[in-house]
Write a protein that holds these residues in place. Sequence first.
Motif, short mmCIF file in Angstrom:
data_model
loop_
_atom_site.label_atom_id
_atom_site.label_comp_id
_atom_site.label_asym_id
_atom_site.label_seq_id
_atom_site.Cartn_x
_atom_site.Cartn_y
_atom_site.Cartn_z
N PHE A 1 38.39 124.01 -17.96
CA PHE A 1 37.76 123.23 -19.03
C PHE A 1 37.83 123.91 -20.38
N ASN A 2 38.11 125.23 -20.42
CA ASN A 2 37.81 125.93 -21.67
C ASN A 2 38.90 125.82 -22.74
N PHE A 3 40.14 125.51 -22.34
CA PHE A 3 41.19 125.28 -23.33
C PHE A 3 41.89 123.96 -22.99
N HIS B 1 43.68 112.66 -11.82
CA HIS B 1 42.38 113.28 -12.05
C HIS B 1 41.65 113.48 -10.73
N GLY B 2 40.70 114.42 -10.75
CA GLY B 2 39.89 114.62 -9.56
C GLY B 2 39.45 116.06 -9.43
N GLN B 3 38.87 116.34 -8.26
CA GLN B 3 38.38 117.70 -8.00
C GLN B 3 39.07 118.25 -6.77
N HIS B 4 38.29 118.59 -5.75
CA HIS B 4 38.86 119.31 -4.61
C HIS B 4 39.95 118.52 -3.89
N ALA B 5 39.74 117.20 -3.70
CA ALA B 5 40.74 116.43 -2.95
C ALA B 5 42.08 116.44 -3.69
N VAL C 1 45.11 127.77 -13.67
CA VAL C 1 44.27 128.63 -14.52
C VAL C 1 42.83 128.18 -14.30
N GLY C 2 41.95 129.14 -14.05
CA GLY C 2 40.54 128.81 -13.83
C GLY C 2 39.82 129.97 -13.17
N SER C 3 38.79 129.66 -12.42
CA SER C 3 37.93 130.71 -11.84
C SER C 3 38.60 131.38 -10.64
N ASN C 4 38.07 132.53 -10.26
CA ASN C 4 38.59 133.23 -9.08
C ASN C 4 38.37 132.44 -7.81
N GLU D 1 41.92 131.83 -6.10
CA GLU D 1 42.32 132.54 -4.89
C GLU D 1 42.57 131.55 -3.75
N TYR D 2 41.74 130.53 -3.72
CA TYR D 2 41.90 129.48 -2.69
C TYR D 2 43.25 128.76 -2.87
N ILE D 3 43.55 128.38 -4.09
CA ILE D 3 44.79 127.64 -4.36
C ILE D 3 46.00 128.53 -4.11
N SER E 1 48.56 132.18 -10.57
CA SER E 1 47.14 131.88 -10.65
C SER E 1 46.46 132.84 -11.63
N ASN E 2 46.13 132.32 -12.80
CA ASN E 2 45.41 133.12 -13.81
C ASN E 2 43.93 132.86 -13.65
N MET E 3 43.13 133.93 -13.51
CA MET E 3 41.73 133.71 -13.14
C MET E 3 40.75 134.42 -14.09
N GLY E 4 39.60 134.76 -13.55
CA GLY E 4 38.48 135.25 -14.37
C GLY E 4 38.69 136.63 -14.96
N ALA E 5 37.69 137.08 -15.71
CA ALA E 5 37.88 138.32 -16.47
C ALA E 5 36.56 138.98 -16.79
N LYS E 6 36.67 140.24 -17.14
CA LYS E 6 35.56 140.99 -17.73
C LYS E 6 36.27 141.94 -18.69
N ARG F 1 35.86 132.01 -23.16
CA ARG F 1 37.29 132.29 -23.20
C ARG F 1 37.57 133.34 -22.13
N CYS F 2 38.70 133.20 -21.44
CA CYS F 2 39.02 134.23 -20.45
C CYS F 2 39.32 135.55 -21.12
N MET F 3 39.64 135.52 -22.43
CA MET F 3 39.92 136.77 -23.15
C MET F 3 38.76 137.16 -24.07
N GLY G 1 41.46 142.56 -14.55
CA GLY G 1 42.48 143.23 -15.39
C GLY G 1 43.11 142.29 -16.40
N ASN G 2 42.28 141.43 -17.00
CA ASN G 2 42.87 140.43 -17.90
C ASN G 2 43.22 141.02 -19.26
N GLY G 3 42.19 141.46 -20.01
CA GLY G 3 42.44 141.99 -21.34
C GLY G 3 41.48 143.12 -21.66
N SER H 1 54.85 137.20 -22.34
CA SER H 1 54.17 136.42 -21.30
C SER H 1 52.70 136.79 -21.27
N PHE H 2 51.88 135.93 -20.65
CA PHE H 2 50.44 136.21 -20.52
C PHE H 2 50.27 137.06 -19.26
N THR H 3 49.99 138.36 -19.44
CA THR H 3 50.17 139.29 -18.33
C THR H 3 48.86 139.88 -17.80
P1 NAD Z 1 37.26 126.19 -12.34
O1 NAD Z 1 37.93 127.11 -11.38
O2 NAD Z 1 35.90 125.70 -12.03
O3 NAD Z 1 38.17 124.88 -12.54
C1 NAD Z 1 39.57 124.99 -12.78
C2 NAD Z 1 40.28 123.88 -12.04
O4 NAD Z 1 40.15 124.06 -10.63
C3 NAD Z 1 39.74 122.50 -12.36
O5 NAD Z 1 40.84 121.62 -12.54
C4 NAD Z 1 38.89 122.15 -11.15
O6 NAD Z 1 38.93 120.77 -10.84
C5 NAD Z 1 39.51 122.95 -10.03
N1 NAD Z 1 38.49 123.51 -9.11
C6 NAD Z 1 37.25 123.94 -9.42
N2 NAD Z 1 36.64 124.46 -8.35
C7 NAD Z 1 37.51 124.37 -7.33
C8 NAD Z 1 37.46 124.75 -5.96
N3 NAD Z 1 36.39 125.34 -5.43
N4 NAD Z 1 38.54 124.51 -5.20
C9 NAD Z 1 39.63 123.94 -5.73
N5 NAD Z 1 39.73 123.55 -7.02
C10 NAD Z 1 38.69 123.76 -7.81
O7 NAD Z 1 37.30 126.91 -13.76
P2 NAD Z 1 36.61 126.42 -15.11
O8 NAD Z 1 35.14 126.60 -14.99
O9 NAD Z 1 37.13 125.10 -15.50
O10 NAD Z 1 37.20 127.51 -16.13
C11 NAD Z 1 36.59 128.75 -16.39
C12 NAD Z 1 37.27 129.87 -15.65
O11 NAD Z 1 38.66 129.89 -15.97
C13 NAD Z 1 36.75 131.25 -16.06
O12 NAD Z 1 36.62 132.03 -14.90
C14 NAD Z 1 37.84 131.79 -16.97
O13 NAD Z 1 37.92 133.20 -17.04
C15 NAD Z 1 39.05 131.23 -16.32
N6 NAD Z 1 40.17 131.18 -17.25
C16 NAD Z 1 41.17 132.08 -17.06
C17 NAD Z 1 42.24 132.11 -17.94
C18 NAD Z 1 43.34 133.09 -17.75
O14 NAD Z 1 44.41 132.88 -18.32
N7 NAD Z 1 43.14 134.17 -16.99
C19 NAD Z 1 42.28 131.21 -19.00
C20 NAD Z 1 41.23 130.29 -19.14
C21 NAD Z 1 40.17 130.28 -18.26
#
Ligand code: NAD
Length: 513
Positions: A166-168, A220-224, A241-244, A248-250, A263-268, A297-299, A425-427, A464-466
Amino acid sequence: RCRIKDAARASCSRVYVASTVKLFIDGKFVESKSSEWLDIHNPATNEVISRVPKATQEEMLAAVDSCSRAFHSWSETSILSRQQIFLRYQQLIKDNIKELAKSITLEQGKTLADAEGDVFRGLQVVEHACSITSLMLGETLPSITKDMDTYTYRLPIGVCAGITPFNFPAMIPLWMFPMGMVCGNTYLLKPSERVPTCAMLLAKMLQDAGAPDGTLNVIHGQHAAVNFICDHPAIKAISFVGSNQAGEYIYERGSKNGKRVQSNMGAKNHGVVMPDANKENTLNQLVGAAFGAAGQRCMALSTAILVGEARHWLPELVERAKALRVNAGDQAGADVGPLISPQARDRVCSLIQSGVDEGAQLLLDGRNVKVKGYENGNFVGPTIISNVTPGMKCYKEEIFGPVLIVLEADSLDDAIHLVNNNPYGNGTAIFTTNGAAARKYSHEVDVGQVGVNVPIPVPLPMFSFTGSRGSFRGDTNFYGKQGIQFYTQIKTITSQWKAEDATLKSPAVTMPT
Ligand code: NAD
């Protein structure tokens, strides 16, 4: 039905006042037949502004079938024609940057200026995608033996899919489908269900730029929808790109099904402040990078390590953070907008409280901030917690809100030790006027993106985004050369053209040496 209020409607443009978000299937924006819909809220007011469907199985199948059909012709379309489409696309994005930004502010909450930055950083990736004619070049080695040459083609891989956070709402979709498509792949995008409108505007602009039907489909949608993408055999690669938790699941589910997954994920992200740093500059950079975009922002530079005498800079840091204006993102002068949802706000507030409960010191508390005219918004003001230690929950978890936590270290070595022991290990960034300290930090810190006097070192798209370690799964990063690698496969051709008099006289049954 659209229940958007007059004030919010006034700041909307015609495209996204629509009461429902459409699917984009085979070149048509269609209303979903789903019985399951999710409300989309304006985070500054919590009013419902539209609804997004959870696409049905038939709709998702139709979208991926459309991608599969389009792949045959798109992958054979001249690379120059693909390049032309993306040249037109980048111009359309530039022409509509304000409209895109408004849609982001309405659904995501960030300030309009920051929303324009969100579009701009994605636009840079589209511009880079226009260099595809040199990026896709193969390699050649003539005369590997007599009359024999070897050369490689870089070729698309098929249907690719993107799942975004959602964040970008602009930048991250634009990291994905332009790179994938310009390489000759077709693309299935599943935007964040919380901010889908910007992706729909981007899809419409791509169609207007001349992308043939089926080359981009949006569901559009969520888990399904996510499971569908991980499992469908026609999909060859997934960018996430999203949460850990989700990433990790995907990564695991997609990889098990034989797909490429990045899979780009969370950060500290830690900012190490050396006592010799330019104080004025460093404090401003820290405050901007911790609280900009409300820390979503993840960064975001969410963790400061003050080394030695720099610990005395805390009161000034607090004064600067206090001066930031918390307001709805479309209000003039706003620095810090709302968080995405009431749940996100509650989570951030409880992490702040956990710091207090575990013995940290709350130097600035933004939990009770009141924003006139937006009393129902998800606002948290800038918050600073000092005396934090690595065992505390507020250190271990990504807060993803306008909260800066502060640790202290006696030396640069101690600071490096702290950062390298954090799983993410994001930034990271170091602030110093000492070149040797900067060099030591850049070399010894085990983080994928390092800033030296640069608080948010997001690389431009020719790199690249590393992000690394706990912030990334996969082996090929987003955009730049690695992005091209992710979206292509190599075919190697070895050819021999002999003059007639060199024809083999008998079968060659041993390996050629
Ligand atoms: P999120 O993981 O909740 O959602 C991201 C996507 O995954 C959405 O499209 C959502 O529908 C889907 N999703 C959500 N939960 C799921 C699940 N349990 N199983 C399968 N799919 C699922 O992330 P968010 O809250 O939208 O975004 C914030 C996170 O994204 C933060 O952790 C942030 O650090 C990370 N992020 C990382 C980067 C990067 O480049 N490292 C960039 C932007 C955001």
